[in-house]
Each structure stands twice: as C-alpha cells, then as structure tokens.
Design a protein around this motif. Structure first.
Motif, short mmCIF file in Angstrom:
data_model
loop_
_atom_site.label_atom_id
_atom_site.label_comp_id
_atom_site.label_asym_id
_atom_site.label_seq_id
_atom_site.Cartn_x
_atom_site.Cartn_y
_atom_site.Cartn_z
N SER A 83 -6.68 12.00 -10.10
CA SER A 83 -5.63 12.63 -9.66
C SER A 83 -5.33 14.09 -10.17
N ALA A 84 -5.67 14.26 -11.30
CA ALA A 84 -5.44 15.62 -11.89
C ALA A 84 -6.78 16.40 -11.82
N ALA A 85 -7.95 15.62 -11.71
CA ALA A 85 -9.25 16.35 -11.74
C ALA A 85 -9.91 16.61 -10.31
N VAL A 86 -9.59 15.65 -9.45
CA VAL A 86 -10.48 15.62 -8.30
C VAL A 86 -9.49 16.00 -7.06
N TYR A 87 -8.31 15.05 -6.69
CA TYR A 87 -7.61 15.26 -5.72
C TYR A 87 -6.42 14.07 -5.78
N GLU A 88 -5.46 14.29 -5.21
CA GLU A 88 -4.50 13.22 -4.76
C GLU A 88 -3.93 13.63 -3.56
N TRP A 89 -3.11 12.49 -2.83
CA TRP A 89 -2.57 12.64 -1.79
C TRP A 89 -0.93 13.07 -1.94
N ASN A 90 -0.60 14.06 -0.86
CA ASN A 90 0.71 14.71 -0.99
C ASN A 90 1.54 13.49 -0.17
N HIS A 91 2.33 12.81 -1.34
CA HIS A 91 2.67 11.43 -0.98
C HIS A 91 4.12 11.61 -0.18
N ALA A 92 4.72 12.76 -0.66
CA ALA A 92 6.18 13.00 -0.17
C ALA A 92 6.15 13.47 1.18
N ALA A 93 4.84 14.44 1.73
CA ALA A 93 4.75 14.78 2.84
C ALA A 93 4.13 13.63 3.78
#
Length: 310
Positions: A83-93
């Motif tokens: 999640s810090a190195a590649v990607y993560e989803w904008n969970h709030a949005a």
C-alpha cells in the motif's frame, strides 16, 4: 518516446557517462562510471552497496538531473508494504461513491464495484508511478536503503525488476511501455537475497581516496580556500583510519567543509575542529574518543599529507 530515442538520449561511452555525472558535480571513478553506463545501455537495475554517506543515493539524483528525467524515490523502512510502495485504493472516496449510488437507487452491485475499483479511485505509489509513461522519458526509480525491508518485499520486487510490471487484482497487470532506470541502494545492514541480486548489476561504493575526495570537494565547494580544502580532505582520510563506531562519509566531509567555510576558516586549528566535530561525527562516543591530543595529532598528519600532495 521510442526505445531507439531513449537509447540515443543516453551516454554513448563510459567516458561520456563520467562526464555526464561530473556535469552535475558527481565525481565518479572509472569502475562506477562503467557500471552506470552498462546499466543504462542494457536496461538493467543497478544495485549499489556501501557504507552510509558514500554517495549511493546521489547517483540516482545525479542521473535524473543529468538526463532530464523525473526522480521517483521509494524510501524503504521496516514494515514497508504494497500500500505504501505500489498502490492503494482511496477508501474514503469509494465509500462516498457507494452511498451516492445507493441514494440514487443504483441496485446493480456489479456496476457499483466496477466503478469504485476504477482508475479514478487508485492512489499510485512510487513503484506503480515509475511504470507509467512520462513525457520526458522513463523516470529514474530510486529504491533507497532496500536492506531496511524484509525478504517478502524483496520477493515482490522481482516482478517489477524482471518484467517491469505490477499486478493489481481488481484492474489487472500494469506493464511499463519503456522500463524506468532503476537504482537500488543498500547499506548492507543485512544481505540482499541472491534472487534479487541476479536481476541487477552490482557495484560496491567505497570511500574515495584522497585525490578523488579532493575532486569531490572542489566540485561541490569551489570557493573553499585551497589550504582548508586540502587539510579537510587529509584530516578526514586520517580520521577514517581511527577506531570509531561510524567513520565519516563523503556527505559528512562536505557538510564539515561547508561549516568551516561559514566560520571563515582558512586552515584547521584544534579549537575549531573540536567545536565542529558534531558536524563530522554523529555518535557521542566517537566525539568523546576524538579528544584534544588526538585532534592535534590528526591535524599534524593532515598538514603533512597536504604538503606532500602539493
């Protein structure tokens, strides 16, 4: 930018590579210039190992500046994950989008899922960002202090280094049209796994000898007094032979020389050296060990060495 255009924008010889780095104030020896040249021409990642402060990170910064490429830095640390190195989803949005869809009477769960796991909700981290196209050409990806991570993260890096791609379960595989220039650094607090090393070119960055360290100092601080520069280099070279917990690197040498210039010094004297040791040495035990008699001896050795070099 086509592959041929990318290769054409890179230095054509080892000497060109050395001049490219020197143009940005980085003085590289022949061996380092050679491995950087090969990494650029072969499209291979370059793993640089060595003590902290010898200039490993600066290679990536210098290359990015010299080639006009964007520098993307992944600073490694213990516990670094995808999640810090590649990607993560904008969970709030995503949650807001789900509630808006429900409020609008949307009942097709498949359509909602397809929307919230689309590109506009994806937060790109350094590794994914480095694989995407850039107008100025493939970026320089710096994976800094890889030895701070664990073997699980190294294993994930294999896909990036070998195939220049990452897999996002919800979207599929993202593959670079043109691979980034990859520089990995390690302070060797632990051994990097062989599987990763095999995918890289390798170079050990050592402390420079006196002549090259003088070139570095002159390149970075051209206005420093000649006598002070000679004595600073000779003092640091002698200090590295002492029994210290952490000997000063090139970065500390440059900081110390800058501090002495700010203090209007033209040569070393025991009082000034003692007052500024905290710029050069970073451990109290080392500072305490470098007492007045040792400072006087090192200054005398430095003066003798600088006179011999004239």
């Amino acid at each position: 930018m086509t592959a041929d255009a990318i290769r054409g924008a890179l230095p054509g010889t080892i000497d060109d590579t050395g001049r490219l780095l020197a143009g940005q104030g980085y003085v590289a020896d022949r061996a380092l210039s050679t491995v950087v040249f090969l990494a650029l021409r072969m499209g291979r990642p370059l793993l640089l190992e060595g003590e902290a402060g010898v200039g490993k990170t600066e290679v990536a910064k210098t290359l990015a500046a010299a080639l006009g490429r964007r520098l993307i830095r992944l600073q490694c640390y213990e516990g670094l994950d995808l999640s810090a190195a590649v990607y993560e989803w904008n969970h709030a949005a995503q949650m807001i989008a789900i509630r808006l869809a429900e409020a609008a009477g949307e009942s097709d769960k498949g359509a909602i899922a397809a929307d919230i796991f689309s590109d506009r909700y994806l937060l790109r981290r350094p590794l994914l960002e480095a694989l995407e196209p850039h107008a100025e050409g493939p970026p320089v990806l710096l994976v800094d202090e890889l030895d701070r991570t664990d073997e699980a993260f190294e294993a994930f890096l294999l896909e990036v280094l070998s195939d220049h791609q990452v897999t996002i379960p919800e979207l599929g595989t993202v593959k670079a049209a043109a691979p980034p220039i990859v520089i990995l650094t390690s302070n060797r607090t632990r051994e990097i796994h062989d599987a990763l090393k095999r995918r890289c070119l390798y170079h050990w960055v050592d402390y420079p000898d006196a002549a090259r360290e003088m070139e570095i100092l002159r390149a970075r601080l051209p206005d420093a007094p000649a006598r002070l520069s000679a004595e600073v280099v000779a003092f640091v070279q002698a200090l590295r032979k002492e029994d210290l917990f952490k000997v000063p690197g090139v970065a500390e040498m440059l900081d110390w020389a800058s501090a002495l210039v700010e203090l209007n010094a033209v040569s070393l004297d025991p009082g000034l050296v003692g007052d500024t040791l905290g710029v050069l040495l970073k451990y109290q035990d080392d500072i305490a060990r470098t007492d007045a008699p040792r400072i006087e001896r090192l200054i005398e050795e430095a003066r003798q060495a600088s006179r011999a070099a004239e």
